[in-house]
Design a protein around this motif. Structure first.
Motif, short mmCIF file in Angstrom:
data_model
loop_
_atom_site.label_atom_id
_atom_site.label_comp_id
_atom_site.label_asym_id
_atom_site.label_seq_id
_atom_site.Cartn_x
_atom_site.Cartn_y
_atom_site.Cartn_z
N LEU A 103 0.98 -1.07 0.04
CA LEU A 103 0.07 -0.10 0.06
C LEU A 103 0.91 1.24 0.13
O LEU A 103 0.58 2.13 -0.91
CB LEU A 103 -0.95 -0.08 1.35
N ALA A 104 1.91 1.21 0.74
CA ALA A 104 2.88 2.36 0.81
C ALA A 104 3.45 2.70 -0.55
O ALA A 104 3.55 4.09 -1.06
CB ALA A 104 3.92 2.13 1.88
N ALA A 105 3.75 1.59 -1.29
CA ALA A 105 4.23 1.81 -2.59
C ALA A 105 3.25 2.52 -3.53
O ALA A 105 3.57 3.45 -4.38
CB ALA A 105 4.53 0.53 -3.25
N GLU A 106 1.95 2.23 -3.38
CA GLU A 106 0.87 2.90 -4.05
C GLU A 106 0.74 4.03 -3.82
O GLU A 106 0.60 5.12 -4.82
CB GLU A 106 -0.45 1.86 -3.86
N LEU A 107 0.78 4.59 -2.65
CA LEU A 107 0.37 5.96 -1.89
C LEU A 107 1.73 6.79 -2.10
O LEU A 107 1.45 8.13 -2.27
CB LEU A 107 0.17 5.83 -0.50
N ARG A 108 2.64 6.37 -2.49
CA ARG A 108 3.96 7.35 -2.66
C ARG A 108 3.92 7.84 -3.77
O ARG A 108 4.74 8.79 -4.30
CB ARG A 108 5.22 6.37 -2.43
#
Length: 206
Positions: A103-108
């Motif tokens: 999820l963090a990769a998507e939000l970055r």
């Protein structure tokens, strides 16, 4: 100590102390397991409670959204996070460590994000938490390791990207927002968003 599996060691220490000792047990929650330990460890315990046990804070406004699929949950976050961070810090909870990183990769792609979970090196966890606490990073994606035991100031929004497994976990998560500031003794208001899928129909009522 109980949460990290050291209950037996605590018991051994207490058994070697004088029986007329005075003991204090302080906990943000008091579940059945902790109640049993209290009866085991203490003689004639007296319980002092502040607030109502098992209820969410009236200073947190809760929202529940049922979305069609995981892609819709990610799209919701990408669209709303810029608004959330304008209000204050945002804490996003995922069920798994891999889920946090994915999820963090998507939000970055939208804004800077830090992560917090058990697979990160302790120094990396400390750095991530410091960046979030200082306001250098406004979004922290985490497992339930961030759900209790951390006093992070000015968290305005909590998002349950993955719903909690039970009511107690839910209370701990959303309780990261809407807190009383230790610095100026000001009561802050918070918001909590729980994102559900059609497959989450068997979850306990939150």
């Amino acid at each position: 100590m109980i949460q990290f599996g050291f209950a037996n060691q605590v018991t051994q220490i207490l058994q070697n102390l004088r029986p007329d000792r005075q003991s204090l047990l302080v906990s943000a929650t008091f579940d059945s397991r902790l109640q049993r330990r209290c009866q085991e460890w203490m003689n004639h315990p007296t319980r002092i409670s502040i607030g109502k046990t098992g209820q969410s804070s009236k200073h947190v406004t809760q929202h529940v959204l049922c979305l069609p699929d995981p892609h819709a949950k990610i799209a919701f976050l990408k669209e709303t996070l810029p608004t959330f961070v304008n209000v204050g810090r945002t804490l996003v909870f995922c069920a798994t460590k891999h889920g946090v990183e994915d999820l963090a990769a998507e939000l970055r792609t939208v804004l800077p994000v830090e992560t917090l979970h058990g697979d990160r090196h302790p120094m990396d966890r400390k750095a991530a938490l410091k960046a979030f606490t200082n306001g250098d990073i406004k979004v922290l994606v985490a497992t339930d390791v961030a759900g209790r035991g951390l006093d992070i100031p000015q968290v305005s929004t909590v998002v349950n990207f993955d719903p909690p497994k039970n009511w107690e976990t839910h209370l701990h998560r959303i309780g990261r927002s809407g807190r009383l500031s230790a610095e100026d003794q000001k009561q802050h208001e918070g918001s909590a968003y729980t994102l559900l899928l059609p497959s989450n129909g068997d979850l306990p009522r939150l």
